[in-house]
Scaffold this motif. Structure first.
Motif, PDB file in Angstrom:
ATOM      1  N   GLU A 195       0.814  -1.218   0.000  1.00  0.00           N
ATOM      2  CA  GLU A 195       0.000   0.000   0.000  1.00  0.00           C
ATOM      3  C   GLU A 195       0.846   1.266   0.000  1.00  0.00           C
ATOM      4  O   GLU A 195       0.323   2.367  -0.171  1.00  0.00           O
ATOM      5  CB  GLU A 195      -0.934   0.020   1.213  1.00  0.00           C
ATOM      6  N   ASP A 196       2.146   1.115   0.254  1.00  0.00           N
ATOM      7  CA  ASP A 196       3.032   2.262   0.396  1.00  0.00           C
ATOM      8  C   ASP A 196       3.857   2.537  -0.853  1.00  0.00           C
ATOM      9  O   ASP A 196       4.554   3.544  -0.923  1.00  0.00           O
ATOM     10  CB  ASP A 196       3.963   2.025   1.600  1.00  0.00           C
ATOM     11  N   THR A 219      -7.688   2.483  -0.449  1.00  0.00           N
ATOM     12  CA  THR A 219      -8.061   1.302   0.294  1.00  0.00           C
ATOM     13  C   THR A 219      -8.411   1.665   1.716  1.00  0.00           C
ATOM     14  O   THR A 219      -7.986   2.688   2.231  1.00  0.00           O
ATOM     15  CB  THR A 219      -6.910   0.289   0.297  1.00  0.00           C
ATOM     16  N   LYS A 271      -3.158   4.267   6.000  1.00  0.00           N
ATOM     17  CA  LYS A 271      -2.946   3.382   4.868  1.00  0.00           C
ATOM     18  C   LYS A 271      -1.532   2.819   4.829  1.00  0.00           C
ATOM     19  O   LYS A 271      -1.306   1.762   4.251  1.00  0.00           O
ATOM     20  CB  LYS A 271      -3.234   4.135   3.558  1.00  0.00           C
ATOM     21  N   TYR A 272      -0.589   3.528   5.401  1.00  0.00           N
ATOM     22  CA  TYR A 272       0.787   3.055   5.477  1.00  0.00           C
ATOM     23  C   TYR A 272       1.426   3.669   6.719  1.00  0.00           C
ATOM     24  O   TYR A 272       0.957   4.686   7.246  1.00  0.00           O
ATOM     25  CB  TYR A 272       1.590   3.402   4.223  1.00  0.00           C
ATOM     26  N   LYS A 291      -3.483  -1.573  -9.998  1.00  0.00           N
ATOM     27  CA  LYS A 291      -4.670  -1.359  -9.174  1.00  0.00           C
ATOM     28  C   LYS A 291      -5.253   0.023  -9.377  1.00  0.00           C
ATOM     29  O   LYS A 291      -6.446   0.225  -9.276  1.00  0.00           O
ATOM     30  CB  LYS A 291      -4.323  -1.553  -7.697  1.00  0.00           C
ATOM     31  N   SER A 292      -4.392   0.996  -9.624  1.00  0.00           N
ATOM     32  CA  SER A 292      -4.864   2.375  -9.738  1.00  0.00           C
ATOM     33  C   SER A 292      -5.679   2.614 -10.988  1.00  0.00           C
ATOM     34  O   SER A 292      -6.376   3.619 -11.093  1.00  0.00           O
ATOM     35  CB  SER A 292      -3.669   3.332  -9.720  1.00  0.00           C
ATOM     36  N   ASP A 338      -7.026   1.765  -5.849  1.00  0.00           N
ATOM     37  CA  ASP A 338      -5.731   2.381  -5.665  1.00  0.00           C
ATOM     38  C   ASP A 338      -5.299   2.244  -4.212  1.00  0.00           C
ATOM     39  O   ASP A 338      -6.128   2.297  -3.317  1.00  0.00           O
ATOM     40  CB  ASP A 338      -5.828   3.861  -6.043  1.00  0.00           C
ATOM     41  N   PRO A 339      -4.002   2.069  -3.933  1.00  0.00           N
ATOM     42  CA  PRO A 339      -3.567   1.950  -2.549  1.00  0.00           C
ATOM     43  C   PRO A 339      -3.953   3.132  -1.695  1.00  0.00           C
ATOM     44  O   PRO A 339      -4.146   2.990  -0.490  1.00  0.00           O
ATOM     45  CB  PRO A 339      -2.039   1.837  -2.688  1.00  0.00           C
ATOM     46  N   ASP A 340      -4.069   4.334  -2.273  1.00  0.00           N
ATOM     47  CA  ASP A 340      -4.488   5.480  -1.479  1.00  0.00           C
ATOM     48  C   ASP A 340      -5.979   5.473  -1.184  1.00  0.00           C
ATOM     49  O   ASP A 340      -6.458   6.272  -0.395  1.00  0.00           O
ATOM     50  CB  ASP A 340      -4.143   6.784  -2.215  1.00  0.00           C
ATOM     51  N   TYR A 376       1.663  -7.209  -4.690  1.00  0.00           N
ATOM     52  CA  TYR A 376       2.184  -5.993  -5.311  1.00  0.00           C
ATOM     53  C   TYR A 376       1.636  -5.938  -6.729  1.00  0.00           C
ATOM     54  O   TYR A 376       2.034  -6.722  -7.591  1.00  0.00           O
ATOM     55  CB  TYR A 376       3.710  -6.026  -5.359  1.00  0.00           C
ATOM     56  N   PRO A 382      -8.044  -0.062   5.224  1.00  0.00           N
ATOM     57  CA  PRO A 382      -7.657  -1.151   6.107  1.00  0.00           C
ATOM     58  C   PRO A 382      -8.471  -1.127   7.380  1.00  0.00           C
ATOM     59  O   PRO A 382      -8.801  -0.066   7.895  1.00  0.00           O
ATOM     60  CB  PRO A 382      -6.179  -0.850   6.380  1.00  0.00           C
TER      61      PRO A 382
END
Length: 810
Positions: free
Chosen positions: A331-332, A747, A585-586, A686-687, A743-745, A682, A749
């Motif tokens: 996620e980072d 998500t 997120k991270y 995703k974005s 996108d990881p930003d 990884y 958690p």
């Protein structure tokens, strides 16, 4: 500035804070604002729960203050991670040391300053604020020992508290590392500057790590050029439609129309031609897929220790090739910077350094304007200033009291976004590293422009009529340092108190939320679904106010009550924001603490150096001689802390990592982690999946199928050919999985930092190790740990040679 001007500024800021806090207590109860004020709670629990009644929703209440006060450090760590706990401890440390300074300076130093010289004192509201500073003490005063004693007490208490915090946060970091074995970044190494092998970068990685890390290497994932990601997604959708066509033809009904002498249908011939076309397009797609690779890859190892050894070892005789470092968490990852050529990183860093320095110099212009308003009564050479200063009414107090600090605060609002852009240009591979770099830049900017630049420009303007030559400037600056604390009082009121109230209100997020709701029917077009805590904005502000408190505690003790109110309010506000608003997120694992430690040491030494200069101006030889050893002892304490605690934050402890490997091997969790690494943990694509939701296939659910196929095909690690991934796709179910493709930003958690009763204590015992035999190959107890040999990191003769025929042009 007199007391009435300070009271005017204080009254305006208190009124603003009261109104904004009351509005926040009402707006947070409205169901339509849940996404703005409870983003963290929505990320954990997707249910609305029972809200307040209709009448209670429109009545201001201090319920959020009570809940924030009752929040424990364990709850904060569970929700916000170790970074949130470290930030909270920085605020608490500031409260403790400033409370000690307030008790000593207000009851001991302030009376000495006020009665420092024989004079006729006016009424309090008409008294100049310089009367309460050390500048009011006469030269060779016998009471200067009081200031020296206060300096010693504050410095010793600060060092003692800082040592305790260092020891506690170091334990928390070790417990955080050992208590989070599911972090896949510890199995992953980022490899950059990969040489070209003649076929592809992926083949180079396979050959290199198969030869030299055969016992610990699992697989790898190549990184693709960011500009080609959209094209890859489009080609993958096209490839998926081609592969889906034969499958759909199986459901076609029989045709009664015969063709030719064999009696078969015409669709059979069309199916054969389509099959050959599919094979050709697959080959073309494979070639395009290889051309889009960049010289960077994520390499996965069987154990954490093997990844650590590979990351900290020089892989080639040319240090500019095969550069390795530990990879960030999935996620980072900052995917846009992974393809930046390694040899150009120093150019980017040099360019951002020059741009940052230019911006620092340019910002001196608004600082000079601000200080011109603060010392308006000193500029009597201008006629309009002389007329305005003669009428000392509320307008003059507003111009010299509230307006300068408000203008400086507005100017500084543009600094954090600009520093974030500079940090992104530098080329960090993790979002947390980008935010940490921006935090350092903002901190340097605030210390220089808010502290030093204001003191220098303000002192020059204040002594404008007494400067006859350039040689007089340093002496006049030294005389003006204590008096500049008056401006800092109004700055704390404006940039401190009011900024906390704005942090509660979240006016920008609230405005964007309602614009999306009214104009775009609730879609997140202008606003974002969740926010991360702005460490690059809030931590420098907290450290700056700590610097102002320490440097002005003895020279201007009247500033301490305003700072204590700020830090107590900040303690409640930030805890409320961590628990309700911001989504973690991270996490950097407490890497902000070395920044805070260095800033606190700089504040202490700056306070001592300033007082050394003041004692020299006041011609107090005894106080000056006692201050010099204190400066040396503080610097030695800083060197000791760097040797004792800082290496834990810079390097990874091998003992902890190896014990985690032993525990996971005994419990059989290695296979689970390896499956996660090879199941698109990884994923660079995703974005794009969320942006592809505008396709026409959304109505019948085909978008989710395409995204699932994309993730499994593009994020294949063992080979770059599309044969195996696409063959396995046709056996998968069509159950979507759109949420995993965000996108990881974006998500969410759910409580990823779960606390435990012993979370601040390292889980593995320390005395069970035998260092002499630790790094020797053990019997087959740990089959995943690589067995080192004398020639392990030396290229063997039978190994294939990596040709550097294609330069790194990307």
């Amino acid at each position: 500035m007199n007391v009435s001007g300070l009271l005017t500024s204080a009254g305006i800021n208190i009124a603003v804070c009261t109104v904004l806090s009351s509005l926040y207590s009402v707006l947070r109860k409205q169901p339509s604002n849940v996404k703005v004020y409870f983003g963290q709670r929505l990320a954990q629990v997707q249910s609305k729960g029972h809200g307040p009644s209709f009448f209670e929703r429109f009545v201001p209440s201090p319920s959020w203050i009570i809940k924030a006060w009752q929040t424990s450090e364990e709850d904060l760590f569970a929700v916000g991670g170790l970074d949130a706990a470290v930030f909270s401890r920085v605020v608490i440390f500031s409260i403790r040391i400033l409370s000690v300074a307030a008790v000593i300076c207000i009851f001991l130093v302030l009376p000495v300053n006020y009665f420092g010289q024989p004079m006729h004192h006016k009424k309090i509201q008409l008294e100049s604020l310089e009367v309460f500073t050390i500048g009011n003490v006469v030269e060779r005063s016998k009471w200067m020992w009081v200031h020296c004693l206060a300096l010693y007490v504050i410095s010793c208490c600060a060092c003692a508290l800082l040592y305790i915090e260092n020891k506690q946060i170091t334990k928390m970091r070790l417990a955080y590392i050992s208590g989070s074995p599911q972090n896949l970044g510890r199995f992953t190494v980022l490899v950059r500057a990969i040489p070209w092998s003649g076929k592809s970068y992926s083949d180079s990685v396979t050959q290199f790590f198969t030869n030299y890390y055969s016992s610990s290497y699992i697989s790898h994932q190549i990184v693709y050029l960011p500009g080609t990601v959209r094209k890859l997604v489009h080609d993958a959708e096209k490839m998926y439609n081609i592969l889906k066509a034969p499958r759909m033809s199986k459901h076609c009904g029989p045709s009664i129309v015969k063709c030719g002498l064999c009696g078969v249908t015409g669709k059979s011939f069309r199916f054969l031609s389509q099959k050959s076309a599919t094979s050709e397009e697959k080959n073309d797609f494979d070639d395009d897929f290889r051309k889009m690779e960049c010289p960077a890859a994520l390499v996965f190892f069987r154990t954490r220790y093997a990844a650590l050894v590979a990351a900290q070892t020089l892989q080639s005789t040319n240090p500019m090739l095969w550069v390795t470092e530990m990879a960030p968490e999935p996620e980072d990852v900052f995917w846009a910077n992974l393809c930046v050529p390694y040899r150009l990183l120093w150019v980017r860093r040099l360019g951002t350094l020059i741009a940052t320095l230019a911006f620092l110099i340019f910002f001196l212009v608004p600082v000079s304007i601000v200080q011109g308003l603060v010392h308006l009564d000193k500029l009597k050479h201008f006629s309009f200033v002389r007329k305005l200063s003669e009428k000392r009414n509320w307008i003059f107090d507003l111009v010299t009291g509230y307006l300068p600090s408000a203008m400086l605060t507005l100017f500084i609002f543009c600094v954090p976004p600009l520093m974030m852009i500079f940090s992104a240009i530098e080329g960090p591979v993790a979002r947390s590293l980008r935010k940490k770099s921006a935090c350092l830049k903002v901190l340097y900017f605030l210390i220089w422009n808010v502290f030093f630049a204001n003191i220098l420009s303000g002192s020059v303007l204040q002594r404008f009529d007494s400067i006859t030559s350039i040689k007089d400037i340093p002496l006049q600056l030294a005389k003006g340092i204590p008096s500049m604390a008056v401006f800092f009082m109004t700055y704390i009121l404006t940039s401190g108190w009011t900024s906390l109230a704005l942090e509660l209100m979240q006016p920008i997020s609230l405005l964007l939320h309602w614009l999306d709701k009214c104009l775009f029917r609730g879609k997140h077009v202008l606003s974002c679904e969740s926010q991360t805590f702005p460490y690059h904005t809030e931590l420098p502000r907290v450290l700056l106010f700590g610097l102002l408190g320490l440097t002005s505690s003895i020279t201007a003790p009247l500033l301490l009550p305003f700072l204590l109110v700020y830090f107590f309010f900040a303690h409640l506000v930030y805890r409320n924001q961590f628990m309700n608003v911001y989504v973690t997120k991270y996490d950097t694992g407490g890497m902000y603490w070395p920044i805070a430690h260095t800033a606190i040491i700089v504040s202490l030494m700056l306070m001592q150096v300033i007082l050394l200069g003041v004692f020299g101006l006041k011609k107090s030889a005894v106080a000056s001689s006692f201050t010099i050893p204190l400066i040396i002892c503080t610097f030695l304490f800083h060197l000791y802390c760097r040797q004792r605690f800082l290496p834990v934050f810079k390097r990874t402890v091998a003992r902890v990592i190896m014990d985690m490997d032993d525990q996971d091997e005994q419990s059989g969790k290695f296979e689970e982690y390896h499956e996660q690494l090879q199941s698109a943990a990884y994923c660079q694509f995703k974005s794009i999946s969320k942006k592809s939701s505008t396709l026409d296939d959304c109505e019948n659910g085909t978008l989710e199928v395409i995204n699932e196929r994309l993730r499994s095909s593009y994020c294949s690690f063992k080979s770059t050919t599309l044969e195996s991934p696409l063959a396995s796709q046709q056996e998968q179910s069509y159950n979507g999985g759109h949420e995993r493709l965000q996108d990881p930003d974006d998500t969410k958690p759910v409580n990823q930092f779960s606390p435990s009763p012993n979370r601040f204590v390292p889980q593995s015992p320390v005395n069970q190790y035998s260092p002499p035999n630790r790094f020797l190959p053990q019997s087959p107890v740990n089959q995943y740990r690589p067995t080192p040999s004398p020639n392990r990191f030396v290229p063997q003769s039978p190994g294939p040679e990596i040709k550097e025929s294609k330069p790194d042009t990307h």
